[in-house]
Design a protein around this motif. Structure first.
Motif, PDB file in Angstrom:
ATOM      1  N   ARG A  22      -3.888   6.226   8.787  1.00 21.29           N
ATOM      2  CA  ARG A  22      -3.480   6.552   7.450  1.00 21.29           C
ATOM      3  C   ARG A  22      -2.156   5.451   7.102  1.00 21.29           C
ATOM      4  O   ARG A  22      -2.213   5.163   5.991  1.00 21.29           O
ATOM      5  CB  ARG A  22      -2.690   7.871   7.494  1.00 21.29           C
ATOM      6  CG  ARG A  22      -3.484   9.001   7.230  1.00 21.29           C
ATOM      7  CD  ARG A  22      -2.744  10.191   6.708  1.00 21.29           C
ATOM      8  NE  ARG A  22      -1.890  10.461   7.833  1.00 21.29           N
ATOM      9  CZ  ARG A  22      -2.236  11.277   9.271  1.00 21.29           C
ATOM     10  NH1 ARG A  22      -3.504  11.479   9.330  1.00 21.29           N
ATOM     11  NH2 ARG A  22      -1.478  11.615   9.941  1.00 21.29           N
ATOM     12  N   ILE A  25      -3.842   2.760   5.554  1.00 20.07           N
ATOM     13  CA  ILE A  25      -4.568   3.067   4.228  1.00 20.07           C
ATOM     14  C   ILE A  25      -3.703   3.077   3.186  1.00 20.07           C
ATOM     15  O   ILE A  25      -3.860   2.443   2.330  1.00 20.07           O
ATOM     16  CB  ILE A  25      -5.289   4.491   4.299  1.00 20.07           C
ATOM     17  CG1 ILE A  25      -6.312   4.287   5.280  1.00 20.07           C
ATOM     18  CG2 ILE A  25      -5.648   4.932   2.886  1.00 20.07           C
ATOM     19  CD1 ILE A  25      -7.150   5.691   5.811  1.00 20.07           C
ATOM     20  N   ILE A  26      -2.301   3.586   3.454  1.00 20.13           N
ATOM     21  CA  ILE A  26      -1.220   3.318   2.484  1.00 20.13           C
ATOM     22  C   ILE A  26      -0.526   2.245   2.669  1.00 20.13           C
ATOM     23  O   ILE A  26      -0.101   1.657   1.440  1.00 20.13           O
ATOM     24  CB  ILE A  26      -0.296   4.666   2.998  1.00 20.13           C
ATOM     25  CG1 ILE A  26      -1.067   5.825   2.756  1.00 20.13           C
ATOM     26  CG2 ILE A  26       1.028   4.509   2.060  1.00 20.13           C
ATOM     27  CD1 ILE A  26      -0.359   7.179   3.499  1.00 20.13           C
ATOM     28  N   PRO A  29      -2.183  -1.567   0.837  1.00 15.54           N
ATOM     29  CA  PRO A  29      -1.969  -1.448  -0.833  1.00 15.54           C
ATOM     30  C   PRO A  29      -0.710  -2.095  -1.226  1.00 15.54           C
ATOM     31  O   PRO A  29      -0.427  -2.453  -2.110  1.00 15.54           O
ATOM     32  CB  PRO A  29      -2.703  -0.312  -1.034  1.00 15.54           C
ATOM     33  CG  PRO A  29      -3.703  -0.006   0.202  1.00 15.54           C
ATOM     34  CD  PRO A  29      -3.093  -0.304   1.124  1.00 15.54           C
ATOM     35  N   GLY A  54      -5.090  -5.848  -0.005  1.00 14.19           N
ATOM     36  CA  GLY A  54      -5.054  -4.613   0.030  1.00 14.19           C
ATOM     37  C   GLY A  54      -6.320  -3.752   0.333  1.00 14.19           C
ATOM     38  O   GLY A  54      -6.057  -2.789   1.108  1.00 14.19           O
ATOM     39  N   ALA A  58      -6.743  -1.381   3.654  1.00 13.03           N
ATOM     40  CA  ALA A  58      -7.317   0.050   3.341  1.00 13.03           C
ATOM     41  C   ALA A  58      -8.498   0.379   3.925  1.00 13.03           C
ATOM     42  O   ALA A  58      -8.778   1.445   4.280  1.00 13.03           O
ATOM     43  CB  ALA A  58      -7.067   0.231   1.786  1.00 13.03           C
ATOM     44  N   GLY A  61      -8.463   0.679   7.409  1.00  9.92           N
ATOM     45  CA  GLY A  61      -7.924   1.880   7.660  1.00  9.92           C
ATOM     46  C   GLY A  61      -8.682   3.205   7.399  1.00  9.92           C
ATOM     47  O   GLY A  61      -8.882   4.222   8.537  1.00  9.92           O
ATOM     48  N   VAL A  62      -9.713   3.335   6.435  1.00  6.51           N
ATOM     49  CA  VAL A  62     -10.631   4.222   6.452  1.00  6.51           C
ATOM     50  C   VAL A  62     -11.565   4.307   7.367  1.00  6.51           C
ATOM     51  O   VAL A  62     -11.852   5.492   7.791  1.00  6.51           O
ATOM     52  CB  VAL A  62     -11.375   4.219   4.947  1.00  6.51           C
ATOM     53  CG1 VAL A  62     -12.532   4.911   4.817  1.00  6.51           C
ATOM     54  CG2 VAL A  62     -10.392   4.359   3.757  1.00  6.51           C
TER      55      VAL A  62
END
Length: 145
Positions: A22, A25-26, A29, A54, A58, A61-62
């Motif tokens: 997470r 992911i945050i 970006p 970015g 992300a 992360g996903v």
């Protein structure tokens, strides 16, 4: 000396791995947006490579959030690098603070002759011991404020 290595969880569970994903992911970006804004402010042009930063962070992360069993090596490398940076920066900042703030204050106090701990020996002082005034009454301890 601060040691961030001892506070890091080196055996992460699924919850820690997903929290790490997470943060990717945050964080990526946001980091790319900040770099893009600063770059645009300095040069007046947008840099498309930051868009890849970015989306790439992300996307990683996903993938790590969906498959936490493969996240452990990435987690360990990331936190090892972060601990190395934290170890160096905390000690550098402590040194800068000491030599830029504490040392000048001590030198100025010494130049002005101030001795708050009364450690300078006097010619008529046989000892550094100071007698403490006795309290007026024991009831004073019940009314401290």
């Amino acid at each position: 000396m601060l040691n961030p290595f001892k506070d890091t969880n080196w055996q992460p569970g699924t919850v820690e791995k997903r929290a790490f994903a997470r943060s990717l992911i945050i964080g990526f970006p946001i980091l790319a947006a900040v770099f893009a804004i600063v770059g645009f402010w300095r040069t007046g042009a947008w840099h498309p490579g930051l868009l890849w930063l970015g989306f790439g962070g992300a996307g990683a992360g996903v993938v790590l959030w969906l498959l936490p069993q493969i996240a452990r090596p990435f987690y360990l490398v990331w936190y090892f690098a972060a601990c190395c940076v934290g170890l160096v920066m905390s000690n550098v900042l402590f040194a800068v603070f000491f030599y830029a703030v504490i040392t000048p204050i001590g030198l100025v106090m010494r130049l002005l002759g101030r001795d708050p701990l009364q450690k300078r020996p006097g010619p008529a002082r046989p000892t550094y011991w100071r007698d403490v005034e006795k309290p007026v009454a024991a009831a004073r301890y019940f009314r401290q404020y």
